[in-house]
Design an enzyme around this catalytic site. Structure first.
Site, PDB file in Angstrom:
ATOM      1  NE  ARG A  83       7.350  28.737  23.644  1.00 31.56           N
ATOM      2  CZ  ARG A  83       8.287  29.578  23.224  1.00 31.56           C
ATOM      3  NH1 ARG A  83       9.491  29.502  23.743  1.00 31.56           N
ATOM      4  NH2 ARG A  83       8.033  30.482  22.310  1.00 31.56           N
ATOM      5  CG  ASN A 116       4.383  31.005  19.414  1.00 37.79           C
ATOM      6  OD1 ASN A 116       3.701  31.867  19.944  1.00 37.79           O
ATOM      7  ND2 ASN A 116       5.694  30.940  19.560  1.00 37.79           N
ATOM      8  N   GLY A 117       1.858  32.755  17.599  1.00 43.86           N
ATOM      9  CA  GLY A 117       1.960  34.065  16.947  1.00 43.86           C
ATOM     10  C   GLY A 117       0.569  34.625  16.706  1.00 43.86           C
ATOM     11  CB  CYS A 175       1.750  29.501  21.811  1.00 42.27           C
ATOM     12  SG  CYS A 175       0.137  30.264  21.980  1.00 42.27           S
ATOM     13  CD  GLU A 234       6.600  38.692  37.051  1.00 43.28           C
ATOM     14  OE1 GLU A 234       6.730  38.677  35.825  1.00 43.28           O
ATOM     15  OE2 GLU A 234       7.556  38.465  37.824  1.00 43.28           O
ATOM     16  CG  HIS A 259       6.447  64.204  45.306  1.00 40.87           C
ATOM     17  ND1 HIS A 259       6.272  65.519  45.663  1.00 40.87           N
ATOM     18  CD2 HIS A 259       7.774  63.950  45.410  1.00 40.87           C
ATOM     19  CE1 HIS A 259       7.455  66.049  45.941  1.00 40.87           C
ATOM     20  NE2 HIS A 259       8.383  65.117  45.804  1.00 40.87           N
ATOM     21  CE  LYS A 266      10.054  38.179  39.361  1.00 39.48           C
ATOM     22  NZ  LYS A 266      10.809  38.775  38.343  1.00 39.48           N
ATOM     23  CD1 TRP A 311      -0.024  33.292  28.240  1.00 39.93           C
ATOM     24  CD2 TRP A 311      -0.379  34.608  26.457  1.00 39.93           C
ATOM     25  NE1 TRP A 311      -0.163  34.580  28.690  1.00 39.93           N
ATOM     26  CE2 TRP A 311      -0.387  35.409  27.625  1.00 39.93           C
ATOM     27  CE3 TRP A 311      -0.590  35.227  25.223  1.00 39.93           C
ATOM     28  CZ2 TRP A 311      -0.577  36.792  27.583  1.00 39.93           C
ATOM     29  CZ3 TRP A 311      -0.780  36.598  25.189  1.00 39.93           C
ATOM     30  CH2 TRP A 311      -0.773  37.355  26.356  1.00 39.93           C
ATOM     31  CD  GLU A 327      12.636  41.810  38.855  1.00 33.65           C
ATOM     32  OE1 GLU A 327      12.059  42.519  38.009  1.00 33.65           O
ATOM     33  OE2 GLU A 327      12.625  40.573  38.810  1.00 33.65           O
ATOM     34  CE  LYS A 363      11.549  32.267  31.985  1.00 33.59           C
ATOM     35  NZ  LYS A 363      11.712  33.196  33.099  1.00 33.59           N
TER      36      LYS A 363
HETATM   37  C1  G6P Z   1       7.648  38.089  30.204  1.00 31.27           C
HETATM   38  C2  G6P Z   1       8.210  37.265  31.349  1.00 31.27           C
HETATM   39  C3  G6P Z   1       9.135  38.129  32.201  1.00 31.27           C
HETATM   40  C4  G6P Z   1      10.229  38.742  31.333  1.00 31.27           C
HETATM   41  C5  G6P Z   1       9.647  39.502  30.144  1.00 31.27           C
HETATM   42  C6  G6P Z   1      10.736  39.886  29.152  1.00 31.27           C
HETATM   43  O1  G6P Z   1       6.794  39.050  30.688  1.00 31.27           O
HETATM   44  O2  G6P Z   1       7.156  36.735  32.145  1.00 31.27           O
HETATM   45  O3  G6P Z   1       9.725  37.340  33.212  1.00 31.27           O
HETATM   46  O4  G6P Z   1      11.002  39.597  32.102  1.00 31.27           O
HETATM   47  O5  G6P Z   1       8.713  38.686  29.442  1.00 31.27           O
HETATM   48  O6  G6P Z   1      11.259  38.705  28.613  1.00 31.27           O
HETATM   49  P1  G6P Z   1      12.695  38.524  28.005  1.00 31.27           P
HETATM   50  O7  G6P Z   1      12.751  37.071  27.645  1.00 31.27           O
HETATM   51  O8  G6P Z   1      12.770  39.408  26.806  1.00 31.27           O
HETATM   52  O9  G6P Z   1      13.686  38.899  29.042  1.00 31.27           O
END
Ligand code: G6P
Length: 610
Positions: A27, A100-101, A2, A490, A506, A487, A74, A483, A605
């Site tokens: 956001r 937001n919250g 948000c 996502e 395993h 990616k 969001w 990671e 984000k």
């Molecule tokens: C969200 C984002 C990720 C990020 C994670 C942690 O899920 O989409 O890209 O790694 O939050 O966020 P931060 O800002 O704490 O690194």
């Protein structure tokens, strides 16, 4: 998660607000809405979907208001639809809020207000707060007082801005647990979730603290606590420029950010690396140097991609400095009553500095008396301010929802911390110098990895119909596998799992057949031969092998179906070099599948709710 923005000044509010929403769309992008005051009346327009859809119904020409609020959502409570979109208003239609919250006690409040005769149109917690403020306003006839009274009764988290036609030259902003920044221009003010919505108009900002509110009029603003005690704020400067939050000719922010990595890595070292001394200067940690020297254990906590960086950090710090490290998901750490010893040091990693779980982990660790240090990107963010000390990673604004340059900058900073600790302990000058020399060469090596983009694009073309992917790595390349898989999931919505290569037998090996692409991170290090054996095991089951390997390795070319080479380096740095082709692979897969790279579905984000 948000984005909220409020404007008061001399410009056309609708234009400033829509511009702010576009800047903060990373956001959240489930719905967007705006409220302004025209002819002493509140006008609200809102729409399910992206900010561009809201833009299509806002006719700037017909609007003259110089005050307003806007929101990009969001969804937490209630489907993404027009009715649940913010702003929400009270029953009189004279008070409008953006939030937001999460208002955690919204249900009890809703029942109470319903019994009193108030009605609700949406399923959101935010509307309950709006109606509550409206009900209190009826009693006290004072907007600020009504907001304060309401906020002292709600539990949960909020960043809000309130607008009312009762007091049409005032915005009231307040926060608890969600970020809020007030930009100070010439006779104009912008309150927003983050500075990206502000920087176009002014560089001067104040960051509100938890339980603080700002009462903003055309003549200035005052800040106070929600319990009505005046506060004094220092004006700070936004350190990034407008071009850093634009695509600058790239098709997507994510691609731009991938290509920025040679610079961002260099920036994370700048002024810190003492090559001759084989050491590091970390001004942000000087106040806790003794604490670090005597640390018996380091705990690193984070979420998402930052958690993967933490796992790399575990290898680096344990191997270089020989200090035991534990890595925890912040969301688990905060709730499991962690045992913290007096000589433990807790590092928290966060790109945004606002992730709710990570922030709560900071508070939990501090409550238990631990020294808590931040590794954060966003300057002035909540985690940066709440930690005892810390280091900024200096990656600049990261707009693509899938983190790329922040990840490699986090690892770079963890490498500096490992070297700093190592040199305080037993790492020799010669070894320190060797690592520092490799770090100096790293940006150029990253540059050369980026030159493989075309080859990676053609691999993406070939495998874009695959339904599953496996990513395997060992040692400090295991977090890289995690990671890489994250990616891909996502941004292309292809199912992918990261695993330690040897653990494959395993379980995941059962999935392998001729349709399963397996990405191996198989760089030349101490366990290279073991990884080669794992590759053979996949090959024997007809799996398709995409290997990330070290330049000059001719053996792997004979086994793998595709090889992406990265420059030779000390093994400590392969996580950075190896993760870049995986970022590009995910990017090109998503492009092939026509996915929205910068705004993948359901993600945000900055996750400011639990
Ligand atoms: C969200 C984002 C990720 C990020 C994670 C942690 O899920 O989409 O890209 O790694 O939050 O966020 P931060 O800002 O704490 O690194």
């Amino acid at each position: 998660m948000c984005g909220i923005v409020g404007y008061i000044g001399k410009r056309k509010a609708s234009e400033v607000l829509l511009n702010g929403l576009n800047r903060m769309e990373y956001r959240g992008y489930d719905s967007a809405g705006i409220s302004v005051i025209e002819d002493s009346k509140l006008i609200t327009m809102k729409k399910k979907g992206k900010v561009s859809l809201l833009e299509s119904i806002v006719d700037h020409k017909s609007l003259t208001s110089t005050i307003g609020i806007a929101h990009t959502r969001w969804a937490t409570h209630g489907y993404p639809n027009d009715v649940n979109a913010h702003p929400h208003s009270d029953n009189s239609g004279n008070i409008s809020i953006i939030h937001n919250g999460i208002i955690e006690n919204y249900y009890a409040l809703k029942i109470k207000l319903t019994e009193e005769g108030y009605t609700f149109k949406s399923e959101t917690d935010t509307e309950v707060l709006a109606v509550f403020i409206g009900a209190l306003y009826e009693q006290v006839n004072d907007l600020e007082r009504a907001v304060r009274m309401a906020l002292s009764e709600v539990s949960g988290t909020f960043g809000i801005v309130v607008l009312s036609s009762h007091e049409p030259d005032k915005l009231i902003a307040a926060r608890r647990g969600s970020p809020l920044v007030v930009g100070i221009g010439k006779s104009e003010y912008i309150a927003a979730s983050d500075a990206t919505a502000i920087v176009q108009y002014t560089n001067s900002v104040v960051y509100l603290s938890d339980n603080e509110m700002a009462i903003i009029t055309r003549d200035g603003f005052t800040t106070k606590t929600i319990s009505n005690r005046k506060t004094i704020k220092a004006i700070q400067e936004i350190k990034f420029s407008i071009d850093q939050i634009e695509k600058s000719g790239f098709e997507h922010f994510m691609l731009k950010e991938i290509y920025e990595q040679p610079h961002t890595i260099r920036d994370s070292f700048r002024g810190r690396l003492l090559s001759e001394k084989g050491n590091v200067k970390l001004g942000g940690l000087s106040s806790v140097k003794d604490k670090l020297r005597s640390a018996g254990r380091i705990i690193i906590t984070a979420c998402g991609t930052s958690w993967h960086a933490a796992l790399v950090g575990e290898y680096l710090i344990e191997q270089i400095a020989q200090v035991p490290v534990e890595v925890e998901y912040a969301s688990e750490f905060r709730y499991r009553n962690p045992i913290l010893n007096p000589d433990d040091v807790v590092f928290v990693i966060s790109q945004s500095g606002e992730t709710a779980d990570t922030l709560a982990a900071v508070q939990e660790a501090k409550r238990k008396g631990a020294t808590v240090l931040g590794i954060v990107n966003v300057v002035g963010s909540s985690i940066a301010r709440e930690t005892d000390a810390g280091i900024y990673i200096h990656a600049g604004p990261e707009i693509g929802v899938a983190s790329t340059k922040a990840f490699t900058a986090q690892i770079s900073v963890l490498m500096l911390i490992a070297l700093y600790l190592g040199r305080m302990k037993n790492l020799s000058l010669a070894d320190g110098r060797k690592i520092a020399a490799e770090l100096n060469e790293l940006p150029a090596k990253v540059e050369s990895v980026l030159q493989n983009a075309e080859g990676i694009k053609s691999i993406a073309k070939e495998y874009s119909t695959a339904k599953n992917f496996l990513y395997l790595g060992r040692g400090n390349n295991f977090p890289v596998a995690l990671e890489g898989a994250l990616k891909l999931k996502e941004i292309s919505y292809i199912h992918a799992e990261g695993y330690p290569a040897a653990e494959m037998k395993h379980g995941p090996i059962a999935l392998i057949d001729e349709n399963m692409p397996v990405v191996f991170i198989a760089t030349k290090d101490d366990i290279y031969d073991k990884v080669i054996s794992n590759i053979e095991e996949v090959k024997a089951r007809k799996g398709k092998i995409i290997a990330i390997a070290t330049e000059g390795d001719s053996r792997i070319g004979r086994i793998a179906d595709h090889v992406i080479y990265i420059p030779d380096s000390i093994s400590f740095l392969t996580p950075i070099l190896a993760s870049i082709p995986l970022q590009l692979l995910a990017y090109y897969m998503a492009l092939e599948l026509e996915c929205n790279v910068d705004q993948p579905r359901n993600l945000a984000k900055s996750v400011t709710v639990e």
